[in-house]
Design an enzyme around this catalytic site. Sequence first.
Site, PDB file in Angstrom:
ATOM      1  N   PRO A  98       0.815  -1.222   0.000  1.00  0.00           N
ATOM      2  CA  PRO A  98       0.000   0.000   0.000  1.00  0.00           C
ATOM      3  C   PRO A  98       0.842   1.263   0.000  1.00  0.00           C
ATOM      4  O   PRO A  98       1.780   1.409   0.767  1.00  0.00           O
ATOM      5  CB  PRO A  98      -0.821  -0.134   1.287  1.00  0.00           C
ATOM      6  CG  PRO A  98      -0.986  -1.605   1.446  1.00  0.00           C
ATOM      7  CD  PRO A  98       0.311  -2.197   0.988  1.00  0.00           C
ATOM      8  N   CYS A  99       0.454   2.176  -0.909  1.00  0.00           N
ATOM      9  CA  CYS A  99       1.310   3.328  -1.157  1.00  0.00           C
ATOM     10  C   CYS A  99       0.775   4.617  -0.547  1.00  0.00           C
ATOM     11  O   CYS A  99       1.484   5.607  -0.511  1.00  0.00           O
ATOM     12  CB  CYS A  99       1.473   3.528  -2.661  1.00  0.00           C
ATOM     13  SG  CYS A  99      -0.080   3.874  -3.526  1.00  0.00           S
ATOM     14  N   GLN A 100      -0.472   4.640  -0.054  1.00  0.00           N
ATOM     15  CA  GLN A 100      -1.056   5.902   0.392  1.00  0.00           C
ATOM     16  C   GLN A 100      -0.193   6.601   1.441  1.00  0.00           C
ATOM     17  O   GLN A 100      -0.040   7.805   1.445  1.00  0.00           O
ATOM     18  CB  GLN A 100      -2.453   5.677   0.981  1.00  0.00           C
ATOM     19  CG  GLN A 100      -3.446   5.153  -0.027  1.00  0.00           C
ATOM     20  CD  GLN A 100      -3.533   3.644   0.020  1.00  0.00           C
ATOM     21  OE1 GLN A 100      -2.555   2.957   0.295  1.00  0.00           O
ATOM     22  NE2 GLN A 100      -4.711   3.122  -0.273  1.00  0.00           N
ATOM     23  N   PHE A 102       2.879   6.800   1.762  1.00  0.00           N
ATOM     24  CA  PHE A 102       4.098   7.407   1.276  1.00  0.00           C
ATOM     25  C   PHE A 102       3.866   8.494   0.240  1.00  0.00           C
ATOM     26  O   PHE A 102       4.786   9.109  -0.234  1.00  0.00           O
ATOM     27  CB  PHE A 102       5.006   6.339   0.646  1.00  0.00           C
ATOM     28  CG  PHE A 102       5.370   5.237   1.601  1.00  0.00           C
ATOM     29  CD1 PHE A 102       6.037   5.513   2.779  1.00  0.00           C
ATOM     30  CD2 PHE A 102       5.028   3.932   1.332  1.00  0.00           C
ATOM     31  CE1 PHE A 102       6.375   4.500   3.663  1.00  0.00           C
ATOM     32  CE2 PHE A 102       5.366   2.909   2.198  1.00  0.00           C
ATOM     33  CZ  PHE A 102       6.035   3.198   3.373  1.00  0.00           C
TER      34      PHE A 102
END
Length: 400
Positions: A98-100, A102
């Site tokens: 999950p990238c949110q 960063f």
Amino acid sequence: MNLKYSVGSLFAGVGGIDLGFQNSIFEGDSYNLVWANEIDEYAVETYRYNFPHQVFHGDIEKIVRPARAENEEERKQYLQMQEEMLHQKIDILVGGFPCQVFSIAGYRRGFDDERGNLFWSIVELIKLLDERHGKPSVLLLENVKNLKSHDKGRTYRVIKDQLELLGYTVKEKVINTKDITRLPQNRERIFIVAFLNPNVANCFKFFDEIERYKVIKNEEQRRENIRRVLDLHLSKMDSEKYYYTREKYPLYFLNEEEFLKLDENMRKDQRVNIDEQIDEEYQFYQVRRGMYVRKNKTGVCPTLTANMGTGGHNVPLIKVADGVRKLTPAETFKIQGFPIGFGYRLPTQYKGREFSDGRLYKQAGNAVSVDVAAILAKEILKALHTSVKAEVKEKVVIHS
């Protein structure tokens, strides 16, 4: 002898990385997808629609630490998942974690955010796999490009240090989908590839030689790439819900007189008139925050996001023969490289209800570009193959 490397997939979404690996082959060597894990039930439905292997629907944090389950029944379920996940040796572990947490748009809290802790679940799973069969030989992880610079580089430093402590040689590169594929999307992501065997790492030259893989397109090729992913046969008659019309969006079709007559509280800083401002075919546009129309300057689709159509960034708009419409869910999947109509299908029903466009837009926005994953998968195969050949040659020399 042709080798087939087993693959486990974390945070699998709808299988962008997995499809890239499934389709890759080098000198007869290939991959075997063993299992995938995904927490979102709607993404799991789409994944199961398209892949035959086992999908573990659940929270990876609870799979690797069943004690975190909310009750005894759930704990037993997660223990069972863990046992099945660890049953077979995994050669390659992949995941677009999950990238949110960063992203620039996020809260910039890094590992202080609960979602940032999901990286530690990857570390924990590697340790569990090591106890059973040994660590995966190769890791491929994907995230937003800002991971590298987040918290002045400290977040990525922690990730790299942890992987190196596990014995991996770590390489990383920010790659833009539009640069190395024919997919018309401006999508920059960081890809982290880690090798347990330093000899294989040395054979992996892709990141160092990426300029050789750049795809140069002239104007006609740019248009052809866009034609490939758009369903230009659609019309307002059969796809009316995707079209922008004055009846549905009166504030997006204002002429100068209508704009000046608006109450000041309703009047935006700029007048929006889609008929006037979205005037070129084979271009991608967005109505940004309902305030103004923007054409993507790169001539390709802007980065597809998980919040398309859910109150965040609008789904990109295109001019077609009979008006202006937003991309359909199928088109967003095709822009990500999914072969819709050629072996990859989108679900239409789930639990007796219509599978919503919003869910599909989210899935496309969260996905990894299939074509990029396929290139990486082939380059990893090439590195493994080259290393094996070198080892065989060395043994022959020693014995002779």
